[in-house]
Design a protein around this motif. Sequence first.
Motif, PDB file in Angstrom:
ATOM      1  N   VAL A   1     -28.602  22.036 -16.383  1.00 27.69           N
ATOM      2  CA  VAL A   1     -27.903  21.415 -17.706  1.00 27.69           C
ATOM      3  C   VAL A   1     -28.535  22.331 -18.614  1.00 27.69           C
ATOM      4  CG1 VAL A   1     -27.998  19.453 -19.258  1.00 27.69           C
ATOM      5  CG2 VAL A   1     -27.490  19.038 -16.837  1.00 27.69           C
ATOM      6  N   VAL A   2     -29.873  22.435 -18.962  1.00 31.87           N
ATOM      7  CA  VAL A   2     -30.627  23.535 -19.709  1.00 31.87           C
ATOM      8  C   VAL A   2     -29.910  24.796 -20.060  1.00 31.87           C
ATOM      9  CG1 VAL A   2     -32.735  24.499 -20.528  1.00 31.87           C
ATOM     10  CG2 VAL A   2     -32.759  22.297 -19.861  1.00 31.87           C
ATOM     11  N   ARG A   3     -29.537  25.426 -18.686  1.00 35.41           N
ATOM     12  CA  ARG A   3     -29.088  26.695 -18.589  1.00 35.41           C
ATOM     13  C   ARG A   3     -27.470  26.535 -19.187  1.00 35.41           C
ATOM     14  NH1 ARG A   3     -30.641  27.133 -12.486  1.00 35.41           N
ATOM     15  NH2 ARG A   3     -32.760  27.744 -12.970  1.00 35.41           N
ATOM     16  N   GLU A   4     -26.733  25.488 -19.000  1.00 40.68           N
ATOM     17  CA  GLU A   4     -25.381  25.293 -19.685  1.00 40.68           C
ATOM     18  C   GLU A   4     -25.701  25.163 -20.974  1.00 40.68           C
ATOM     19  OE1 GLU A   4     -21.292  25.284 -19.481  1.00 40.68           O
ATOM     20  OE2 GLU A   4     -22.725  25.962 -18.049  1.00 40.68           O
ATOM     21  N   CYS A   5     -26.420  24.426 -21.396  1.00 47.71           N
ATOM     22  CA  CYS A   5     -26.353  24.165 -22.942  1.00 47.71           C
ATOM     23  C   CYS A   5     -27.007  25.429 -23.542  1.00 47.71           C
ATOM     24  CB  CYS A   5     -27.630  23.207 -23.298  1.00 47.71           C
ATOM     25  SG  CYS A   5     -27.006  21.481 -22.749  1.00 47.71           S
ATOM     26  N   GLU A   6     -27.613  26.473 -23.114  1.00 48.41           N
ATOM     27  CA  GLU A   6     -28.247  27.348 -23.794  1.00 48.41           C
ATOM     28  C   GLU A   6     -27.167  28.427 -23.716  1.00 48.41           C
ATOM     29  OE1 GLU A   6     -31.195  28.536 -25.088  1.00 48.41           O
ATOM     30  OE2 GLU A   6     -31.415  26.196 -24.796  1.00 48.41           O
ATOM     31  N   ARG A   7     -26.108  28.399 -22.806  1.00 41.83           N
ATOM     32  CA  ARG A   7     -25.018  29.152 -22.862  1.00 41.83           C
ATOM     33  C   ARG A   7     -24.118  28.855 -23.662  1.00 41.83           C
ATOM     34  NH1 ARG A   7     -25.311  29.170 -16.950  1.00 41.83           N
ATOM     35  NH2 ARG A   7     -24.488  27.397 -16.808  1.00 41.83           N
ATOM     36  N   TYR A   8     -23.740  27.516 -24.144  1.00 41.79           N
ATOM     37  CA  TYR A   8     -23.055  27.300 -25.047  1.00 41.79           C
ATOM     38  C   TYR A   8     -23.458  28.150 -26.548  1.00 41.79           C
ATOM     39  CZ  TYR A   8     -21.390  23.176 -22.479  1.00 41.79           C
ATOM     40  OH  TYR A   8     -20.567  22.660 -21.579  1.00 41.79           O
ATOM     41  N   ILE A   9     -24.677  28.079 -26.820  1.00 44.03           N
ATOM     42  CA  ILE A   9     -25.078  29.025 -28.107  1.00 44.03           C
ATOM     43  C   ILE A   9     -24.870  30.122 -28.296  1.00 44.03           C
ATOM     44  CG2 ILE A   9     -27.457  29.446 -29.289  1.00 44.03           C
ATOM     45  CD1 ILE A   9     -28.766  27.164 -27.911  1.00 44.03           C
ATOM     46  N   ASP A  10     -24.442  30.870 -27.031  1.00 46.15           N
ATOM     47  CA  ASP A  10     -24.125  32.136 -26.990  1.00 46.15           C
ATOM     48  C   ASP A  10     -22.723  32.538 -26.997  1.00 46.15           C
ATOM     49  OD1 ASP A  10     -26.792  33.064 -27.482  1.00 46.15           O
ATOM     50  OD2 ASP A  10     -27.129  33.075 -25.405  1.00 46.15           O
ATOM     51  N   ARG A  11     -21.787  31.349 -26.513  1.00 48.97           N
ATOM     52  CA  ARG A  11     -20.480  31.591 -26.402  1.00 48.97           C
ATOM     53  C   ARG A  11     -19.711  31.782 -27.723  1.00 48.97           C
ATOM     54  NH1 ARG A  11     -19.059  27.185 -21.778  1.00 48.97           N
ATOM     55  NH2 ARG A  11     -20.233  27.978 -20.083  1.00 48.97           N
ATOM     56  N   PRO A  12     -18.591  32.567 -27.466  1.00 42.90           N
ATOM     57  CA  PRO A  12     -17.581  32.828 -28.845  1.00 42.90           C
ATOM     58  C   PRO A  12     -16.948  31.539 -29.266  1.00 42.90           C
ATOM     59  CG  PRO A  12     -17.307  34.555 -27.306  1.00 42.90           C
ATOM     60  CD  PRO A  12     -18.176  33.306 -26.454  1.00 42.90           C
TER      61      PRO A  12
ATOM     62  N   PRO B   1     -13.948  30.545 -30.028  1.00 43.21           N
ATOM     63  CA  PRO B   1     -12.670  30.450 -29.292  1.00 43.21           C
ATOM     64  C   PRO B   1     -13.024  29.426 -27.920  1.00 43.21           C
ATOM     65  CG  PRO B   1     -12.312  32.428 -30.284  1.00 43.21           C
ATOM     66  CD  PRO B   1     -13.900  32.031 -30.427  1.00 43.21           C
ATOM     67  N   ASP B   2     -14.002  30.095 -27.232  1.00 48.71           N
ATOM     68  CA  ASP B   2     -14.244  29.901 -25.793  1.00 48.71           C
ATOM     69  C   ASP B   2     -14.880  28.170 -25.892  1.00 48.71           C
ATOM     70  OD1 ASP B   2     -13.647  31.858 -24.835  1.00 48.71           O
ATOM     71  OD2 ASP B   2     -15.899  32.533 -24.276  1.00 48.71           O
ATOM     72  N   LEU B   3     -15.598  27.927 -26.968  1.00 48.21           N
ATOM     73  CA  LEU B   3     -16.272  26.720 -27.268  1.00 48.21           C
ATOM     74  C   LEU B   3     -14.917  25.566 -27.530  1.00 48.21           C
ATOM     75  CD1 LEU B   3     -19.291  27.281 -29.439  1.00 48.21           C
ATOM     76  CD2 LEU B   3     -19.210  26.616 -27.084  1.00 48.21           C
ATOM     77  N   ARG B   4     -14.033  26.158 -28.212  1.00 46.41           N
ATOM     78  CA  ARG B   4     -12.974  25.266 -28.701  1.00 46.41           C
ATOM     79  C   ARG B   4     -12.141  24.872 -27.436  1.00 46.41           C
ATOM     80  NH1 ARG B   4     -11.024  28.772 -34.292  1.00 46.41           N
ATOM     81  NH2 ARG B   4     -12.563  27.637 -35.817  1.00 46.41           N
ATOM     82  N   HIS B   5     -11.860  25.894 -26.573  1.00 48.94           N
ATOM     83  CA  HIS B   5     -11.047  25.647 -25.351  1.00 48.94           C
ATOM     84  C   HIS B   5     -11.723  24.485 -24.658  1.00 48.94           C
ATOM     85  CE1 HIS B   5      -8.444  26.615 -22.018  1.00 48.94           C
ATOM     86  NE2 HIS B   5      -9.667  26.805 -21.054  1.00 48.94           N
ATOM     87  N   GLU B   6     -13.024  24.883 -24.372  1.00 42.86           N
ATOM     88  CA  GLU B   6     -13.928  23.997 -23.395  1.00 42.86           C
ATOM     89  C   GLU B   6     -13.917  22.407 -23.950  1.00 42.86           C
ATOM     90  OE1 GLU B   6     -17.794  23.747 -20.621  1.00 42.86           O
ATOM     91  OE2 GLU B   6     -17.299  25.475 -21.640  1.00 42.86           O
ATOM     92  N   TYR B   7     -13.761  22.459 -25.308  1.00 46.00           N
ATOM     93  CA  TYR B   7     -13.933  21.114 -25.902  1.00 46.00           C
ATOM     94  C   TYR B   7     -12.632  20.434 -25.794  1.00 46.00           C
ATOM     95  CZ  TYR B   7     -14.719  17.847 -29.950  1.00 46.00           C
ATOM     96  OH  TYR B   7     -14.860  16.774 -30.582  1.00 46.00           O
TER      97      TYR B   7
ATOM     98  N   LEU C   1     -14.092  21.490 -37.151  1.00 46.13           N
ATOM     99  CA  LEU C   1     -15.147  21.541 -36.303  1.00 46.13           C
ATOM    100  C   LEU C   1     -15.830  22.853 -36.393  1.00 46.13           C
ATOM    101  CD1 LEU C   1     -13.834  19.373 -33.203  1.00 46.13           C
ATOM    102  CD2 LEU C   1     -15.356  18.662 -35.148  1.00 46.13           C
ATOM    103  N   ASP C   2     -17.223  22.947 -36.678  1.00 48.91           N
ATOM    104  CA  ASP C   2     -17.787  24.282 -36.770  1.00 48.91           C
ATOM    105  C   ASP C   2     -18.532  24.540 -35.511  1.00 48.91           C
ATOM    106  OD1 ASP C   2     -19.945  22.671 -36.843  1.00 48.91           O
ATOM    107  OD2 ASP C   2     -20.386  23.034 -39.071  1.00 48.91           O
ATOM    108  N   ARG C   3     -19.141  25.707 -35.459  1.00 53.34           N
ATOM    109  CA  ARG C   3     -19.938  26.078 -33.951  1.00 53.34           C
ATOM    110  C   ARG C   3     -21.122  25.269 -33.744  1.00 53.34           C
ATOM    111  NH1 ARG C   3     -21.890  30.153 -30.709  1.00 53.34           N
ATOM    112  NH2 ARG C   3     -20.364  31.723 -31.399  1.00 53.34           N
TER     113      ARG C   3
END
Length: 218
Positions: A75-86, A88-94, A105-107
Amino acid sequence: DLRDWIVWAALPPPELLSECQRLGVPVEDASGSDVDARRHACLEALLVHRWVLPAYADFGLPVSEISSPSQLLEVVRECERYIDRPIPDLRHEYAQLGFPWSEALDRETLVGRLSAVAVWNALPLANLRAQWQRLRDGDGEESELEKDALLQRLYVQLAPESRAPTECFSTYKAALQAGESLAALDLHSTEALRDQCDAWGMPLSEGASREDCLRQAQ
């Protein structure tokens, strides 16, 4: 502080493992791995428990309550990956999680919400119930809900734009259930939304957009 890290980085794997045991830091089982893998597992566990978990706790994310050491690290690794994702990728997953979308909605908001979902899904049921009670100021309402129902309520609590105004309803529970229904509608295809409107006696024009269908269904 950094002095601890310098000392840990200089220790051989057996002493690193002893240091983890002394500090009560659980380590993923790396007994069948090579020396470098065992060393990495110990250093990662020390880093996470000394610095990362307190930082998440400050943001209201109870990562330390995840009972499985391996799941906690994932879970920690996944949360850390969110920080570095573009973005558009965050929006898609959301959007894939079924949350209603907004350009506002901002980064920071996206990372925070996605991280919260990752943590909540990994919590044991008792801790998830405690998290719900904390967010509800301990009013005791619905404290015996099962995991899926609790997660749905937490998701609605997380995203204010998915909640119906409470003043329109006689109880908070009724408003929450309406919010869950609105969030569920956002997962429907345009055709499914059109069919739902037809079923409710609210037919739409042939050229209606998905936004029109969603607005009518809501």
